[in-house]
Design an enzyme around this catalytic site. Sequence first.
Site, short mmCIF file in Angstrom:
data_model
loop_
_atom_site.label_atom_id
_atom_site.label_comp_id
_atom_site.label_asym_id
_atom_site.label_seq_id
_atom_site.Cartn_x
_atom_site.Cartn_y
_atom_site.Cartn_z
N LYS A 194 0.89 -1.32 -0.02
CA LYS A 194 0.01 0.03 0.10
C LYS A 194 0.83 1.23 -0.03
O LYS A 194 1.70 1.46 0.81
CB LYS A 194 -1.03 -0.22 1.25
CG LYS A 194 -1.89 1.12 1.26
CD LYS A 194 -2.85 1.02 2.28
CE LYS A 194 -3.81 2.22 2.50
NZ LYS A 194 -4.78 2.24 3.47
N LYS A 247 -2.10 -1.64 -3.93
CA LYS A 247 -3.16 -0.34 -3.97
C LYS A 247 -2.33 0.79 -4.00
O LYS A 247 -1.24 1.12 -3.17
CB LYS A 247 -3.79 -0.36 -2.73
CG LYS A 247 -4.73 0.68 -2.28
CD LYS A 247 -5.23 0.53 -1.05
CE LYS A 247 -6.07 1.73 -0.59
NZ LYS A 247 -6.63 1.79 0.74
C1 PBG Z 1 -7.73 3.31 5.54
C2 PBG Z 1 -7.95 3.03 3.96
C3 PBG Z 1 -7.58 3.79 3.15
C4 PBG Z 1 -8.43 3.62 1.86
C5 PBG Z 1 -8.75 2.14 2.10
N1 PBG Z 1 -8.46 2.02 3.65
C6 PBG Z 1 -7.15 5.41 3.08
C7 PBG Z 1 -5.85 5.59 3.74
O1 PBG Z 1 -4.97 4.87 3.86
O2 PBG Z 1 -5.72 6.86 4.04
C8 PBG Z 1 -8.19 4.20 0.42
C9 PBG Z 1 -9.24 3.74 -0.33
C10 PBG Z 1 -9.51 4.44 -1.43
O3 PBG Z 1 -8.91 5.60 -1.91
O4 PBG Z 1 -10.41 4.10 -2.17
N2 PBG Z 1 -6.78 2.48 6.08
#
Ligand code: PBG
Length: 326
Positions: A194, A247
């Site tokens: 991520k 992601k």
């Molecule tokens: C939080 C989380 C996020 C997303 C999914 N889970 C945001 C972040 O890490 O700040 C983002 C998903 C998206 O942008 O569609 N843990």
Amino acid sequence: MEIRPRRNRSSETIRSLIRENQVTLSDLVYPMFVKDGKNIKEEIPTLKGNYRFSIDELLQEIESCVDLGLRTFMLFPAVEESLKDSFASYSYHSDNFYLKAATAIKKAFPEVCLISDVAMDPYSTDGHDGLVKDGRILNDETLPILAQMSVAQARAGFDIIGPSDMMDGRILYIRKALDEAGFTDTGIMSYTVKYASAFYGPFRDALNSAPKFGDKKTYQMDPANSREAFREAQLDADEGADFLMVKPAVHYLDVIQTLKQNFDLPIAAYHVSGEYALLKSGAEQGLLDLETAVKETLICLKRAGCDIIITYFAKQYAQWGKNNLG
Ligand code: PBG
């Protein structure tokens, strides 16, 4: 000229005959936002076409998605500020509407697969995925909170737990906690790679979960790096993850491909909120055709190696009908 590659492109029938990849509805996961209350279906301004649903409305929405052929959903909670604290304790509270939503959905639609989100940010007054002390995000102290959240989610009926927090060692920690609580059949889809991305903006607006200070760069990965992705994937595979996720999606096709080639676990990509918003607003401004652009995007994710695509376009894709790029 003896070799003419164009012959194999000469009709849609021939093109479809040689087409290497397809996106089917069973590949797609539809992310949805849940809110406490009744009769609520409010559109998210930064993520048009997506809504925050109260449980009653969510059940109706899931029914219409199931009728279209979608089967797997990922849920995110939009939590009132008054229920947030620095320990994210509402995340495993027995009264939590997010947990109740999962139970209600599984009761009404037992065949549906539900994936959760495990991280502190939707419940935290700090807006960070981990526990904050003196401006730092603590790793090991966060793990028991994540484990408690995961067990509560498994108990509520989620089929797959989705740790999105990027703390070190959390997959093993959560796996052990689930097993000890008797949830040996509950899977883990790890947000393995991520990145600290600008493309999460609309999501943070949807949940009002943006960090209250600083950024997430001490736990989410640097977009400049790919070898580190391999390391994260190795760890998660060793710690017992059932799925590896990358992601965001489109800017990280190389990472998706590396994981696919080197690991035998299913690979998922999260086509995130900012990626959705870009396509959507581009189409609204008449710059591109939404259906063709979305289909191209999703097929490219498959080509790169995704087994599973998490996308806000899932319902729309199902409504567009059969996959046909011709
Ligand atoms: C939080 C989380 C996020 C997303 C999914 N889970 C945001 C972040 O890490 O700040 C983002 C998903 C998206 O942008 O569609 N843990």
